[in-house]
Enzyme design. Structure first.
Site, PDB file in Angstrom:
ATOM      1  CE  LYS A 272      -3.892  -1.875   2.685  1.00  0.00           C
ATOM      2  NZ  LYS A 272      -4.953  -1.676   1.672  1.00  0.00           N
ATOM      3  NE  ARG A 346     -10.743  -9.874  -1.934  1.00  0.00           N
ATOM      4  CZ  ARG A 346     -11.055  -8.937  -2.832  1.00  0.00           C
ATOM      5  NH1 ARG A 346     -11.376  -9.280  -4.075  1.00  0.00           N
ATOM      6  NH2 ARG A 346     -11.065  -7.672  -2.498  1.00  0.00           N
TER       7      ARG A 346
HETATM    8  N1  BES Z   1      -8.155  -3.814   4.437  1.00  0.00           N
HETATM    9  C1  BES Z   1      -8.279  -3.441   3.082  1.00  0.00           C
HETATM   10  C2  BES Z   1      -9.591  -2.719   2.802  1.00  0.00           C
HETATM   11  C3  BES Z   1      -9.659  -1.264   3.184  1.00  0.00           C
HETATM   12  C4  BES Z   1      -9.058  -0.308   2.386  1.00  0.00           C
HETATM   13  C5  BES Z   1     -10.401  -0.879   4.273  1.00  0.00           C
HETATM   14  C6  BES Z   1      -9.160   1.024   2.717  1.00  0.00           C
HETATM   15  C7  BES Z   1     -10.511   0.454   4.594  1.00  0.00           C
HETATM   16  C8  BES Z   1      -9.902   1.407   3.828  1.00  0.00           C
HETATM   17  C9  BES Z   1      -8.226  -4.665   2.198  1.00  0.00           C
HETATM   18  O1  BES Z   1      -7.427  -5.703   2.636  1.00  0.00           O
HETATM   19  C10 BES Z   1      -7.684  -4.216   0.890  1.00  0.00           C
HETATM   20  O2  BES Z   1      -6.561  -3.814   0.854  1.00  0.00           O
HETATM   21  N2  BES Z   1      -8.498  -4.301  -0.152  1.00  0.00           N
HETATM   22  C11 BES Z   1      -8.101  -3.885  -1.454  1.00  0.00           C
HETATM   23  C12 BES Z   1      -8.615  -4.868  -2.456  1.00  0.00           C
HETATM   24  C13 BES Z   1      -8.092  -4.668  -3.847  1.00  0.00           C
HETATM   25  C14 BES Z   1      -6.608  -4.969  -3.891  1.00  0.00           C
HETATM   26  C15 BES Z   1      -8.846  -5.553  -4.778  1.00  0.00           C
HETATM   27  C16 BES Z   1      -8.689  -2.494  -1.696  1.00  0.00           C
HETATM   28  O3  BES Z   1      -9.805  -2.251  -1.279  1.00  0.00           O
HETATM   29  O4  BES Z   1      -7.993  -1.674  -2.279  1.00  0.00           O
HETATM   30 MN    MN Z   2      -5.414  -5.483   2.010  1.00  0.00          MN
END
Ligand code: BES
Ligand code: MN
Ligand code: ZN
Length: 493
Positions: A272, A346
């Site tokens: 990230k 997931r």
């Molecule tokens: N924990 C995050 C989701 C999240 C992101 C919650 C921002 C709150 C704020 C999750 O594990 C994640 O990173 N999801 C990705 C999925 C994507 C790579 C398909 C996302 O939402 O960007």
């Molecule tokens: Mn994630």
């Protein structure tokens, strides 16, 4: 220490350092308020008459008292609220938050007309929510700035005996929510997978509930290759935790509550960006919600069978971490191409849902901070809700509403499934930017037994607030504890 809340009758003298009155625009003040008003020299009625205070939502008027009686009075407005319990809850939280800021050790709260059990429960849980803070990691202020901590509150009611059940339920819920909020607020270096497992064990010990904790070795034996693929980049032992509350009828299938417990989500190799990454300590809010709910359910002594399941790990980039393109096999045998290691929730839940199977649950409800896309779709005011059974989905949405944790349905249609089909495996773990919450939910669905009604709550936007919420400070909101508890209560006998 959570705030300790008690009851007192309207006829007892109100000699508290702070009296908070929770009022709507048309609230009839009544005899109890009239007595308090006389002691305060008529300032309450005058403030209402002069329209200095109108009872609007989140309106607060601080009145200084005289030499006797209440030292201060706080008028707290609810607005013309359509849902009374929700408004009372918010008003009580705001009152407790102000009381803590003022530095009074105790307050008396009176919401004229509130007498139903659900209203007393809302006031109690609201007080506890507003008084909550996470100060464990702060040094105490210098003695000159030191104020007494808010330790207790008393709710003024016409009929104490009638209000007892509401107080007990509100206290149980408040304790569960406080527990969940603490875990979500804790930084990732303290709230580790091992710590979450320890928190589950501690709840189990206090309430005499069996707790099972599986680590990497046990997960390997189970073939939980999807969960383990996330954990392979971290030296910390991942934990699959099961906590069983079986106080319902013998033989009744349990409700399974499932939570995502990512103690820190860096994204892994699909790392990230740095800004805001610190908030990813909250990525275990689903798991915290399961533990908070079990705590509340046990305190309520509900006659129901519930099993709480959580999958805890951190998602780290490292030389051993999973790479994009890698294919893994989940506990149910399905193969997954990992196209983005940041879609880890997931992958974990796939195997926790697979593990739930051994309990032959009547229904599964999971909560997960699963997708940023859900925040885009619904913002911070509603949890995204998906379900394989419309009746059960509506049951959960109604529970969320009653708990003042609004949830809103999103589609779980097969039309979107194509987005997660893989060229090399049974499915892939991301489906592109379009409808990202839907494809995440559809992915999870692949790991739930077809005959088991399942509801998925995407709490990415609702579990944690990066801004002040007036009644609550920045930080964890307690979502989804209220929703879980309300749903389970509805199914208790
Ligand atoms: N924990 C995050 C989701 C999240 C992101 C919650 C921002 C709150 C704020 C999750 O594990 C994640 O990173 N999801 C990705 C999925 C994507 C790579 C398909 C996302 O939402 O960007
Ligand atoms: Mn994630
Ligand atoms: Zn995550």
């Amino acid at each position: 220490m959570a705030l300790s809340v008690s009851l007192r009758g309207t006829r007892e003298p109100l000699d508290a350092p702070l009296v908070a009155l929770v009022l709507g625009p048309d609230t009839v003040l009544g005899a109890a308020v009239a007595a308090l008003d006389r002691e305060m020299g008529g300032v309450i009625a005058r403030s209402v008459r002069q329209r200095d205070f109108r009872g609007g939502k989140d309106e607060v008027l601080h009145l200084t008292g005289g030499p006797s009686g209440a030292h201060r009075t706080l008028l707290v407005g609810t607005g013309a609220a359509p849902h009374r319990a929700t408004a009372l809850r918010r008003g009580a939280a705001l009152a407790a938050r102000r009381a803590r800021q003022l530095g009074v050790p105790t307050l008396a709260l009176h919401a004229p007309g509130a007498s139903r059990p659900d209203e007393i429960e809302a006031l109690t849980a609201g007080l506890m929510a507003g008084a909550w803070e996470y100060a464990e990691l702060k040094s105490p202020p210098p003695p000159t700035d030191l104020r007494p901590a808010l330790e207790s509150a008393t709710i003024v009611v016409a009929d104490v005996a009638k209000a007892k059940a509401g107080l007990a339920a509100g206290t149980a819920l408040g304790e569960g929510q406080a527990l969940a909020r603490r875990l979500a607020m804790m930084p990732g270096n303290l709230c580790t997978p091992g710590y979450l497992a320890g928190a589950a064990r501690e709840i189990g010990r206090r309430h005499k509930l069996p707790v099972t904790v599986l680590g990497r070795k046990e997960l390997e034996k189970l073939g939980a290759g999807s969960f383990l693929s996330v954990a392979q980049g971290t030296p910390q032992d991942p934990k699959l935790v099961a906590i069983e509350y079986m106080r319902g009828r013998k033989g009744d299938k349990p409700i399974a509550l499932v939570g995502k417990g990512v103690c820190f989500d860096t994204g892994g190799i699909s790392i990230k960006p740095a800004p805001g990454m610190e908030f990813m300590k909250f990525d275990m809010s689903g798991a915290a919600g399961v533990l908070g709910a079990i705590e509340a359910i046990a305190r309520m002594n509900l006659k129901v069978n519930v099993v709480g399941l959580l999958g805890a790990t951190t998602n780290m980039p490292s030389g051993t971490a999973i790479n994009p393109g890698d294919v893994v096999r989940a506990m149910n045998g399905k193969t997954i191409e990992i196209t983005n290691t940041d879609a880890e929730g997931r992958l974990i839940l796939a195997d926790v849902l697979g593990y739930a199977r051994r309990y032959a649950p009547a229904v599964i409800v999971d909560a997960a901070t699963l997708t940023g896309a859900c925040v885009i779709a619904l913002g911070h005011n509603a949890t995204g809700a998906f379900g394989t059974d419309e009746t059960v989905l509506n049951e959960v949405i109604a529970a969320a509403k009653a708990a003042a944790e609004p949830a809103w349905p999103l589609p779980l249609w097969d039309d979107y499934k194509e987005q997660i089909s893989s060229d090399v495996a049974d499915l892939k773990n991301t489906g592109g930017r379009a409808a990202g919450s839907v494809t995440a939910a559809l992915f999870l669905k692949e790991f739930v037994d077809e005959g088991t009604p399942w509801v998925h709550l995407d709490i990415a936007g609702t579990a944690y607030s990066e801004s002040d919420l007036v009644a609550l400070p920045k930080g964890p909101t307690g979502v989804p504890v209220g929703t879980f508890v309300q749903f389970v209560r509805g199914r208790a006998r």
